[in-house]
Enzyme design. Sequence first.
Site, PDB file in Angstrom:
ATOM      1  N   VAL A 255       8.877   4.406  12.268  1.00 35.20           N
ATOM      2  CA  VAL A 255       8.317   5.425  13.268  1.00 35.20           C
ATOM      3  C   VAL A 255       7.374   5.037  14.350  1.00 35.20           C
ATOM      4  CG1 VAL A 255       5.901   6.711  12.197  1.00 35.20           C
ATOM      5  CG2 VAL A 255       7.301   6.053  11.237  1.00 35.20           C
TER       6      VAL A 255
ATOM      7  N   ALA B 117       0.545  -1.217  -0.088  1.00 38.40           N
ATOM      8  CA  ALA B 117       0.481  -0.108  -0.008  1.00 38.40           C
ATOM      9  C   ALA B 117       0.341   1.468   0.152  1.00 38.40           C
ATOM     10  CB  ALA B 117      -0.910   0.368   1.418  1.00 38.40           C
TER      11      ALA B 117
ATOM     12  N   SER C 147       7.992  -3.608  -0.953  1.00 36.94           N
ATOM     13  CA  SER C 147       7.041  -4.079  -2.458  1.00 36.94           C
ATOM     14  C   SER C 147       7.588  -5.602  -2.530  1.00 36.94           C
ATOM     15  CB  SER C 147       7.954  -3.452  -3.666  1.00 36.94           C
ATOM     16  OG  SER C 147       7.355  -1.841  -3.060  1.00 36.94           O
TER      17      SER C 147
ATOM     18  N   CYS D 284       2.512 -13.361   0.094  1.00 37.51           N
ATOM     19  CA  CYS D 284       1.664 -13.527  -0.232  1.00 37.51           C
ATOM     20  C   CYS D 284       2.578 -15.367  -1.142  1.00 37.51           C
ATOM     21  CB  CYS D 284       0.423 -13.548  -1.131  1.00 37.51           C
ATOM     22  SG  CYS D 284       0.214 -11.914  -1.465  1.00 37.51           S
TER      23      CYS D 284
ATOM     24  N   ASN E 113      -2.603  -2.849  -2.726  1.00 37.96           N
ATOM     25  CA  ASN E 113      -2.356  -2.123  -3.952  1.00 37.96           C
ATOM     26  C   ASN E 113      -3.157  -1.461  -4.470  1.00 37.96           C
ATOM     27  OD1 ASN E 113       0.554  -3.266  -5.595  1.00 37.96           O
ATOM     28  ND2 ASN E 113      -0.258  -4.785  -4.298  1.00 37.96           N
TER      29      ASN E 113
ATOM     30  N   TRP F 112     -23.419 -26.051 -19.892  1.00 39.85           N
ATOM     31  CA  TRP F 112     -23.751 -25.069 -18.737  1.00 39.85           C
ATOM     32  C   TRP F 112     -22.174 -24.266 -17.733  1.00 39.85           C
ATOM     33  CZ3 TRP F 112     -28.082 -22.427 -18.595  1.00 39.85           C
ATOM     34  CH2 TRP F 112     -29.313 -23.309 -18.847  1.00 39.85           C
TER      35      TRP F 112
END
Lengths: 458, 458
Positions: free
Chosen positions: B84, B14, B43, B47, B312, B441
């Site tokens: 931080v 993020a 980055s 996963c 992301n 189907w």
Amino acid sequence: MAAQRLVVVGGDAAGMSAASRARRLTKPDELEIVAFERGGFTSYSACGIPYWAGGVVDGPDELVARTPEEHRARGIDVRMRTEVTGLDLGGQHVLVRDLESGEERRHGFDHLVLATGARPVRPPLEGIDAPGVHGVQTLDDGRALVDALDGGAGDRRAVVVGAGYIGVEAAEALVRRGWAVTVIERSAQPMATLDPDMGALVRDAMTGMGIEVVTDTEVTAVRTGPDGRVRAVATAGREHPADVVVLGLGVRPETALAREAGLPLGTSGGLLTDLAMRVRGHENVWAGGDCVEVLDLVSGRTRHIPLGTHANKHGQVIGTNVGGGYATFPGVVGTAVSKVCDLEIARTGLLEAQARAEGLRYVTATIESTSRAGYYPGARPMTVKMLAERGTGRLLGVQIVGREGAAKRVDVAAVALTARMTVDQMTALDLGYAPPFSPVWDPVLVAARRAAAAVKGD
Amino acid sequence: MAAQRLVVVGGDAAGMSAASRARRLTKPDELEIVAFERGGFTSYSACGIPYWAGGVVDGPDELVARTPEEHRARGIDVRMRTEVTGLDLGGQHVLVRDLESGEERRHGFDHLVLATGARPVRPPLEGIDAPGVHGVQTLDDGRALVDALDGGAGDRRAVVVGAGYIGVEAAEALVRRGWAVTVIERSAQPMATLDPDMGALVRDAMTGMGIEVVTDTEVTAVRTGPDGRVRAVATAGREHPADVVVLGLGVRPETALAREAGLPLGTSGGLLTDLAMRVRGHENVWAGGDCVEVLDLVSGRTRHIPLGTHANKHGQVIGTNVGGGYATFPGVVGTAVSKVCDLEIARTGLLEAQARAEGLRYVTATIESTSRAGYYPGARPMTVKMLAERGTGRLLGVQIVGREGAAKRVDVAAVALTARMTVDQMTALDLGYAPPFSPVWDPVLVAARRAAAAVKGD
């Protein structure tokens, strides 16, 4: 009260789905169901024939979903090798001919279902009927082609005429059998159901598989040898040697009976129905499958899109309505998937030429991505092209060419088209992500981002 | 005019997506971008870690989409190993500590992006910190686990605690390495992200792979040997021998800083944002990724759904907005796909328990179908369960358990949920059909037909 009489003309997907569905909804003393089929099979998968020819699947029995005997055991009176030769709509009867005995007679109906399918395009060329020239539409076609390939006549050189989806699937079958294959197509690229830039990717891949792809070329004649068998396919100024020729030129609606009976036909020759699959203007006449035009929800026009999946849905809708229920077939968005060897090809919505023909102004975005996370084994490349309307950003169409994992991604776009989503809305779709299944941005989302940026003029 | 200052807290999906997008939209003399990351990587694909552990993919470099150096070359000032430690929103600065030197200082901002991610659940059990107990959330975790597995200590017995998607992916990794695997889960079935009846299918498949699945069971302690290393996992009345333990208990939003600064948090502890990903009530503070709650479009609630694909998208939205553009993240529908060996697992929308908790009344339909035409080689079975609202027929959720070709079919349902389609509308969807890709189907359509019939009370 006497039973109502349902007559079904054509014993394949649409007709027998309609019959089966109606049978489930009614008792035999409420509805008597008779289906006439001029051929020797019911409810078969024509789509499977190229794979039978290629030795990928067994045939023909495996391609038959339900035999005449099975239908009869379920209470449907199937009459095989029986052709309907005329419709008397006012008199509510059909004329039928037993193809074995030649006997003709009338058969009355209260409800009539027309499921006459489509016939392959067969250009009136010199030599087109010579032994060695094959179609791939019926199980009898499939048997003849399989026998010819098993025979392995001559140098095992084959020419496929037409590079639409039937043509490329036939080419795959021949390659799998070890034949040398030439595909001849009059368009500029194979797969004219794609834009030329995407068709060019298919051409490159086919060439890479050792298939000779000859485009912008009309076949002028089929040449035969002294034995009367096919020897070559002639085009302007050239002959392509061939021991077997496969015709993959597509199909046209089989609507001669309907035309003679004055039923309404569209520009393709396909029957026109309402959303309940009732032939327009005829309360008790229904039609479905490859003999009808369907509403294209993207352009708002009716088009002839012969596909087994539509035929089954039509049959389901017709059978529900005839059986006393209520159902509609709202239309299609033009989705099609196919493959040639390991190349997957998919489309939905409008091509550029179709969008232009509708007066639509659009932007395009073409991106490269992979089927899985780039670092995950088996990640294969794919190209996704997206069309979106200028101004509104509404999705107009998607085309995908890639390898394993490419084609079925088109389904996301098919649903988005149905829901009339914009490409900007699509960028936020919550599609499944895990490294074995997709990059973190699914290829369809990457294309949507690019298209959304193009709509905004970025 | 002096450049505006953007500070990003957290250097993974993020945060760095936001930074990269803002960088593309602005010049360095307009916007100065500094990103603080307390770890050693930027980055990266968390996963991918189970697949690295399983030897399916290489690591850790292959799992890094962009290194700090690559970000710097693009004009983003990335400070690694820098934590931080406090936010002064009124004073518009953050407190940062250099983890190498221990040095602390302030750093001012005009825009602040919180992308602090999530931390793994680590129950306060005896022995939980013993050598041999591993997480799978960070690349450092991955390295430690790979080293442990390469070492192959003892009898190569592993216990995975938790049978959610991280747990089952870890189980696959261990099986691939040839370890004997026991998975311990406190719910009644593995994959509590599925309904129990679908979870039971996962259990059967895992058991068939030789994985021992122990459910309805709490872990009470981690037992260590004389060398201090893990020796077993204790549950009520039983000990499960283990040379390696993997914790797969999921994650919680990492929002200690946000909490201290008085920012609004949801019930899960995740930050609450508006649709532009701005922290509610704070004009210049943004948040995205695993530290936020997202709007679930099906239930209308915010939920914590930590997934790289959402992170992301959040980053893209934040970066666009900080960079002077306009974008929103409209929400999710709860799609997740995963696999354990060749078993594919997918879900979207609401489970039965979730639907009940929202006061929704619903019908369910569960069907069996195949990934391809039944006669086509490689056709694999799958089970599709669909939930639809009673009365309206609106699609509420879909779960799929199957083999190759099963999981990504959930995307069709994800789009249909987004478009708020009814299951009856879904029955007519124009999904791609050809024998190598689908039965005539598609399994999702079969489930929709069954669900639509259930809605009508058929």
